[in-house]
Write an enzyme that holds these catalytic residues in place. Structure first.
Site, PDB file in Angstrom:
ATOM      1  CE  LYS A 145      -1.990  -4.117   3.915  1.00 23.49           C
ATOM      2  NZ  LYS A 145      -2.284  -5.224   2.988  1.00 23.49           N
ATOM      3  CE1 TYR A 174      -4.224  -1.318   5.931  1.00 23.08           C
ATOM      4  CE2 TYR A 174      -2.928   0.476   4.992  1.00 23.08           C
ATOM      5  CZ  TYR A 174      -3.729  -0.644   4.832  1.00 23.08           C
ATOM      6  OH  TYR A 174      -4.021  -1.085   3.551  1.00 23.08           O
ATOM      7  CB  THR A 185      -0.908   0.021   1.252  1.00 21.71           C
ATOM      8  OG1 THR A 185      -1.525   1.310   1.389  1.00 21.71           O
ATOM      9  CG2 THR A 185      -0.096  -0.233   2.523  1.00 21.71           C
ATOM     10  CD  GLU A 226      -2.360   5.449   4.297  1.00 20.78           C
ATOM     11  OE1 GLU A 226      -1.694   5.822   5.283  1.00 20.78           O
ATOM     12  OE2 GLU A 226      -3.197   6.170   3.735  1.00 20.78           O
TER      13      GLU A 226
END
Length: 323
Positions: A152, A148, A124, A126
Site C-alpha cells: 500500500k 500489505y 491505509t 497500516e
C-alpha cells in the site's frame, strides 16, 4: 451533466457504501468486478439494478483499459485490494501485485487513455506500522509492518508520483480502520460482534482472539465513503488522513460488544498467541485535521454506536438463520 464513476472493489464493504452515496448524488455508477466461479454480491445485491457491472481485474492491464473505455468515468475510486493483513504474510507476492502494482496499472491506463479522469487511491493507516509519532498525520513517516502495508505504501507513492509527473488529479485517502455490519467476517471487529452474538444465542461458548491490547482508531465505513467523494470534488488533488482521532483497544471493542448483549467479555474471550501477527502494529491514531478543515468532512457515527450497530446486525442475522 450526470457524472459517471467507476468503482473497483465494488462488491466489498467500502465499495457498497460508496456506490450508495454516489447513486444518491445522481451519479451513473459502474462497478468493476472480477469474474469468479462463485459470485459474491451479498453486500451490493440491493444496488445491482442501479449499477452497471464491468469485467476487470487489477492483475490484467487490458481489462482495466477496457473498463475505462466502457465507463468513460469522470472519477475512478480504486478500492480493490487483497485486504486481509494476515493473508499478506502467507501470500506476499499476490498482495504486492494487487495492492501495489494494481494501482500503477490503473494510473498508467488513465494517463494514456483518460487523463482528465480523477483518481482516488485507497491508502491505509497500516502504512505507518511501527509508528514514529502519535497521532499520525499526512507528514508522518511510513514504517509498514506487513506485506500489505508495504504494498500500500508503494501504491501511495506511485499515486503521488503520477500526480506530480503527469498532472493527474490523483489523491490518496489514508483511511484508518473503518468498520460496519458489512465488514468481512475474518476481520477482528466482525469476528468479535459475530462471536458475541453466537455466544448470546448459545451457538458458541468462547471467542479466541489475538492481541487484545492492540489499539486502533475505528470509524464507520459510511463516513469514510463520504470523505473519498469529497477528495475528488476538490480543485486540486491531495492526500488526506481520514480518522476519528480516538483510539480504542481490541479489549475495549470486546467490552462494548458483549455489554450490548448483557455479557461480560472476560468470561468468554480467550487471548490466543496463534492469532498474533509475525510483526504486530500496536497503536494507530490518526489526526484528520486537514480533512476536516479543507474538505469539511465530519464523521457522524461514534465508536460506541458503531460497535452496537454491528452487534445488532449480527444478532438479527444469526437469529434469522435459526428460525
Amino acid at each position: 451533466m450526470e457524472k459517471r464513476a467507476l468503482i473497483t472493489g465494488f462488491t466489498g464493504q467500502d465499495g457498497s457504501y460508496l456506490a450508495e452515496l454516489l447513486l444518491d448524488k445522481g451519479y451513473e455508477v459502474y462497478g468493476m468486478v472480477r469474474r469468479l466461479s462463485m459470485e459474491n454480491y451479498d453486500r451490493v445485491e440491493h444496488l445491482l439494478d442501479r449499477v452497471e457491472l464491468v469485467d476487470g481485474d487489477l492483475l490484467d492491464e487490458y481489462s482495466i483499459i477496457d473498463a475505462l473505455k466502457i465507463a468513460a468515468p469522470h472519477e475512478v475510486y480504486n478500492l480493490a485490494a487483497q485486504s486481509f493483513v494476515p493473508t499478506s504474510f502467507t501470500q506476499p507476492v499476490l498482495t504486492a501485485e494487487y495492492n501495489g502494482i494494481g494501482p500503477l496499472r490503473f494510473l498508467e491506463a488513465i494517463r494514456r487513455f483518460s487523463p482528465e479522469t480523477r483518481f482516488y487511491q485507497a491508502s491505509t493507516s497500516e502504512m505507518y506500522g511501527h509508528v514514529r509519532e502519535v497521532p499520525q498525520t499526512e507528514l508522518t513517516a511510513f514504517h509498514p509492518r506487513s506485506p500489505y502495508g508495504a504494498a500500500k505504501a508503494y501504491a501511495y507513492y506511485i499515486t503521488v508520483n503520477y500526480r506530480e509527473s503527469y498532472g493527474l488529479h490523483a489523491s490518496n485517502g489514508i483511511l484508518f480502520n473503518h468498520e460496519s455490519p458489512r465488514r468481512g467476517i475474518r476481520f477482528v471487529t466482525r469476528k468479535i460482534t459475530d462471536g458475541a452474538a453466537r455466544i448470546k444465542l448459545g451457538l458458541a461458548s468462547e471467542l479466541r482472539l489475538g492481541n487484545l491490547e492492540a489499539k486502533r482508531d475505528w470509524g464507520f465505513a459510511g463516513d469514510s465513503a463520504e470523505a473519498m467523494w469529497l477528495m475528488l470534488q476538490q480543485d486540486e488533488p491531495d492526500d488526506y488522513v481520514i480518522a476519528m482521532g480516538h483510539e480504542h483497544s481490541v479489549r475495549d471493542f470486546c467490552e462494548i460488544a458483549f455489554s450490548r448483549l448483557g455479557l461480560d467479555y472476560r468470561e468468554y474471550v480467550v487471548e490466543d498467541p496463534a492469532f498474533w501477527r509475525p510483526a504486530e502494529v500496536n497503536r494507530l491514531l490518526g489526526d484528520s485535521s486537514k480533512a476536516r478543515e479543507r474538505l469539511g468532512w465530519v464523521p457522524k457515527v461514534t465508536f460506541e454506536a458503531l460497535v452496537e450497530m454491528m452487534v445488532d446486525a449480527d444478532m438479527e442475522r444469526l437469529s434469522g438463520s435459526q428460525g
